[in-house]
Structures are given as structure tokens and as C-alpha cells.
Design a protein around this motif. Sequence first.
Motif, PDB file in Angstrom:
ATOM      1  N   ILE A  48      11.679  35.975  21.666  1.00  0.00           N
ATOM      2  CA  ILE A  48      11.290  34.843  20.708  1.00  0.00           C
ATOM      3  C   ILE A  48      10.737  33.946  21.373  1.00  0.00           C
ATOM      4  O   ILE A  48      11.494  33.473  22.406  1.00  0.00           O
ATOM      5  N   ALA A  49       9.550  33.369  21.153  1.00  0.00           N
ATOM      6  CA  ALA A  49       8.807  32.313  21.676  1.00  0.00           C
ATOM      7  C   ALA A  49       8.801  31.193  20.768  1.00  0.00           C
ATOM      8  O   ALA A  49       8.454  31.369  19.630  1.00  0.00           O
ATOM      9  N   ARG A  50       8.998  29.879  21.230  1.00  0.00           N
ATOM     10  CA  ARG A  50       8.500  28.632  20.511  1.00  0.00           C
ATOM     11  C   ARG A  50       7.385  27.995  21.254  1.00  0.00           C
ATOM     12  O   ARG A  50       7.466  27.654  22.426  1.00  0.00           O
ATOM     13  N   MET A  55      -0.160  22.875  21.720  1.00  0.00           N
ATOM     14  CA  MET A  55      -0.937  23.824  22.666  1.00  0.00           C
ATOM     15  C   MET A  55      -1.848  24.459  22.039  1.00  0.00           C
ATOM     16  O   MET A  55      -1.541  25.387  21.448  1.00  0.00           O
ATOM     17  N   ARG A  56      -2.778  24.130  22.047  1.00  0.00           N
ATOM     18  CA  ARG A  56      -4.263  24.327  21.492  1.00  0.00           C
ATOM     19  C   ARG A  56      -4.735  25.674  21.882  1.00  0.00           C
ATOM     20  O   ARG A  56      -5.087  26.486  21.061  1.00  0.00           O
ATOM     21  N   GLU A  57      -4.946  25.622  23.161  1.00  0.00           N
ATOM     22  CA  GLU A  57      -5.623  26.885  23.449  1.00  0.00           C
ATOM     23  C   GLU A  57      -4.903  27.622  24.814  1.00  0.00           C
ATOM     24  O   GLU A  57      -4.654  26.978  25.596  1.00  0.00           O
ATOM     25  N   GLY A  74       2.921  28.801  11.505  1.00  0.00           N
ATOM     26  CA  GLY A  74       1.575  28.408  12.387  1.00  0.00           C
ATOM     27  C   GLY A  74       0.708  29.619  12.250  1.00  0.00           C
ATOM     28  O   GLY A  74       0.818  30.238  11.319  1.00  0.00           O
ATOM     29  N   SER A  75      -0.284  29.331  12.931  1.00  0.00           N
ATOM     30  CA  SER A  75      -1.475  30.525  13.174  1.00  0.00           C
ATOM     31  C   SER A  75      -2.227  30.280  14.181  1.00  0.00           C
ATOM     32  O   SER A  75      -2.059  29.498  15.342  1.00  0.00           O
ATOM     33  N   HIS A 108      -4.236  28.051  18.981  1.00  0.00           N
ATOM     34  CA  HIS A 108      -3.187  27.949  18.215  1.00  0.00           C
ATOM     35  C   HIS A 108      -3.501  26.616  17.167  1.00  0.00           C
ATOM     36  O   HIS A 108      -4.143  25.685  17.612  1.00  0.00           O
ATOM     37  N   SER A 109      -2.734  26.778  16.078  1.00  0.00           N
ATOM     38  CA  SER A 109      -2.756  25.565  15.082  1.00  0.00           C
ATOM     39  C   SER A 109      -1.921  24.690  15.798  1.00  0.00           C
ATOM     40  O   SER A 109      -1.022  24.908  16.789  1.00  0.00           O
TER      41      SER A 109
END
Length: 129
Positions: A48-50, A55-57, A74-75, A108-109
Amino acid sequence: MKCLRIYATPDGESHFDDVELPTTKMSVHPDAVPFDVTSSYPASHVRIARIPAGMREVAWHTVPDPNLCVRLDGSVDYETSDGDMRHVPAGRFVLVEDTHGKGHLSRHSPEAQTVIWISLPNGLDMPPI
């Protein structure tokens, strides 16, 4: 049931594919309406990652082993080396199998996100157990 898949061809290029996962109707309780369930696939571990906010790219990368990535919130926008892009919102899952080659890019969003990575050593290419 459809599943988005990221994979690499022998020449190292990454691509998307929409995979149809076969299902059967299953009832889990006498009072419950049967629902669609896939067969069982062997998995070796779960992480499981948070992903932190901001962290956009994540630059071009491959995965160490095939995994089913389940996005809880998120997306993310994935890009493959052939230039194709796909948006994956919360609640969706992606089979990520590009273990070699150029890999994929993840955008990432802005909010923090929780993701479950389920390692599937044989991907979905092996018959289910």
C-alpha cells in the motif's frame, strides 16, 4: 469486466490495451443478489503506497514485476512510449506489466493519493487458479 493494461513489446515500446476479464455470477449469501466475480489469480505480495501531495510527475519507469494497481483516491494520467495517454480516476485499477523497455510516465493529480499494488508474478497471462 474491463481492465486497462500497460505492457511492453519485445522491442521495448510500451502500449495500452483494454483486457476483458472473464467473470461468473456468484452469490455470497442466500439473501444477496449474485454478482460478477473473476477467477482467482496467484499474487505474491501486496503493498500500500501513499503518494504525497504535490508529486506531479514520475519520469519514465518500468515496474519490477507485473502488478495490479488499485487507485483508492486521486487520479493519474499514464503515458506510454508510443505517445498514447489514458486518465485513471479513483476507484479504477490498471494491470501494469511493462517490466522492461522504455516504461511509462505517470502524471498525478495534486492531492495525496493512496494506491494498492498487488504483485501478480504471471500477470493475467497464466490460467487462473
